[in-house]
Write a protein that holds these residues in place. Structure first.
Motif, PDB file in Angstrom:
ATOM      1  N   ARG A 123       0.843  -1.192   0.000  1.00  0.00           N
ATOM      2  CA  ARG A 123       0.000   0.000   0.000  1.00  0.00           C
ATOM      3  C   ARG A 123       0.883   1.249   0.000  1.00  0.00           C
ATOM      4  NH1 ARG A 123      -1.902  -3.684   3.378  1.00  0.00           N
ATOM      5  NH2 ARG A 123      -0.932  -2.689   5.175  1.00  0.00           N
ATOM      6  N   ALA A 149      -4.946   7.467  -0.792  1.00  0.00           N
ATOM      7  CA  ALA A 149      -4.544   6.085  -0.548  1.00  0.00           C
ATOM      8  C   ALA A 149      -4.310   5.391  -1.878  1.00  0.00           C
ATOM      9  CB  ALA A 149      -5.623   5.356   0.247  1.00  0.00           C
ATOM     10  N   GLN A 175      -2.910   8.067   7.852  1.00  0.00           N
ATOM     11  CA  GLN A 175      -1.920   7.781   6.814  1.00  0.00           C
ATOM     12  C   GLN A 175      -0.958   6.663   7.217  1.00  0.00           C
ATOM     13  OE1 GLN A 175      -0.194  11.595   5.733  1.00  0.00           O
ATOM     14  NE2 GLN A 175      -2.246  12.466   5.430  1.00  0.00           N
ATOM     15  N   TRP A 182      -2.642   3.299   7.116  1.00  0.00           N
ATOM     16  CA  TRP A 182      -2.769   2.730   5.766  1.00  0.00           C
ATOM     17  C   TRP A 182      -1.488   1.987   5.374  1.00  0.00           C
ATOM     18  CZ3 TRP A 182      -6.621   1.784   2.508  1.00  0.00           C
ATOM     19  CH2 TRP A 182      -6.315   1.481   1.182  1.00  0.00           C
TER      20      TRP A 182
END
Length: 259
Positions: free
Chosen positions: A109, A143, A196, A199
């Motif tokens: 990610r 994202a 953030q 993620w």
């Protein structure tokens, strides 16, 4: 969806600046200038530009990556070009289900810093581009998912990425209103500061889907603004110029209730 953005290099480097590694910043600035044309007052994903992303493997060191995730089955550039336009965005609710995105959703990610984005509204068989931004004109972090792939013909290895999308908030429902769309209105997944690092977090494989799915949702519409701008497609498009973000009024929209 999210196919058009505005991006400045300073915005892309903001996260790296927190670490203050001057050598890393100097190196990345030199390398990105060779493959990108900052500032991007407007750039579309369909041109597959190279931008800076922050991956879970290098959370504070930017990686040069090309927009359009290379699926696992891509072996050469011909196959890549055939798939690229279909992987500019990844629907957040299905990233753990689709083979093109599943492995990246679990373990690759990334964050994509941008300034603003654009979206088209449909009205009376015409489309009207809107410039969308956070109140206070603060940059936003999207994202994403990333994947490295190697061209088996040339041996070249490069990073690729896709922007994750989510259901639209109330404002974006009115803008992203394509009547021919096969799904509900969408918007990019904008991550507030406190989400953030989550993620990018490392999770056990059994917990990853639940932990990441909980982060997927629309950004509050009360924290966003938008206005109409000039054409982003066709002969009337002015190109990558600062004036592209200027407000343009369309008389035919004045009688519609948008905001």
């Amino acid at each position: 969806m999210c196919y058009d953005v505005r991006v400045h290099l300073d915005t892309q480097l903001k996260r790296a600046n927190r670490e203050g590694n001057k050598e890393v910043l100097k190196d990345i600035k030199e390398r990105i200038k060779e493959v990108a044309d900052f500032p991007y007052y407007h750039v579309t994903g369909f041109k597959h530009p190279r931008l800076l992303i922050y991956t879970n493997e290098n959370p504070y060191e930017p990686t040069i990556s090309q927009w359009g995730l290379a699926p696992y089955w891509v072996k050469n550039k011909k196959q890549l070009y055939g798939a690229w336009n279909k992987t500019l965005n990844a629907r957040g609710e299905t990233i753990f289900d689709l083979k093109s995105f599943r492995s990246s959703a679990k373990s690759r990610r990334c964050l994509i810093p941008i300034d603003e984005f654009y979206e088209h509204r449909h009205f009376n068989n015409n489309t009207y581009p809107h410039f969308i931004f956070r109140k206070g004109s603060q940059p936003m972090v999207l994202a994403g998912l990333w994947r490295e792939w190697t061209d088996e013909e040339s041996g070249e290895t490069q990073s690729t990425f896709t922007i994750v999308t989510t259901t639209a908030n109330e404002m974006m429902e009115k803008i992203h209103n394509n009547p021919a769309a096969s799904e509900e209105p969408r918007m990019p997944l904008i991550l507030p500061d406190e989400l953030q690092d989550k993620w990018l977090g490392e999770y056990d494989e059994e917990l990853a889907e639940k932990a990441i799915s909980e982060l997927i949702g629309p950004y509050p519409d009360e924290e966003m603004e938008a206005y109409t701008v000039d054409r982003l497609r066709g002969k009337a498009y002015k190109g990558n110029v600062a004036e592209i973000t200027n407000k343009v009024d369309y008389p035919e929209l004045s009688q519609t209730e948008l905001f």
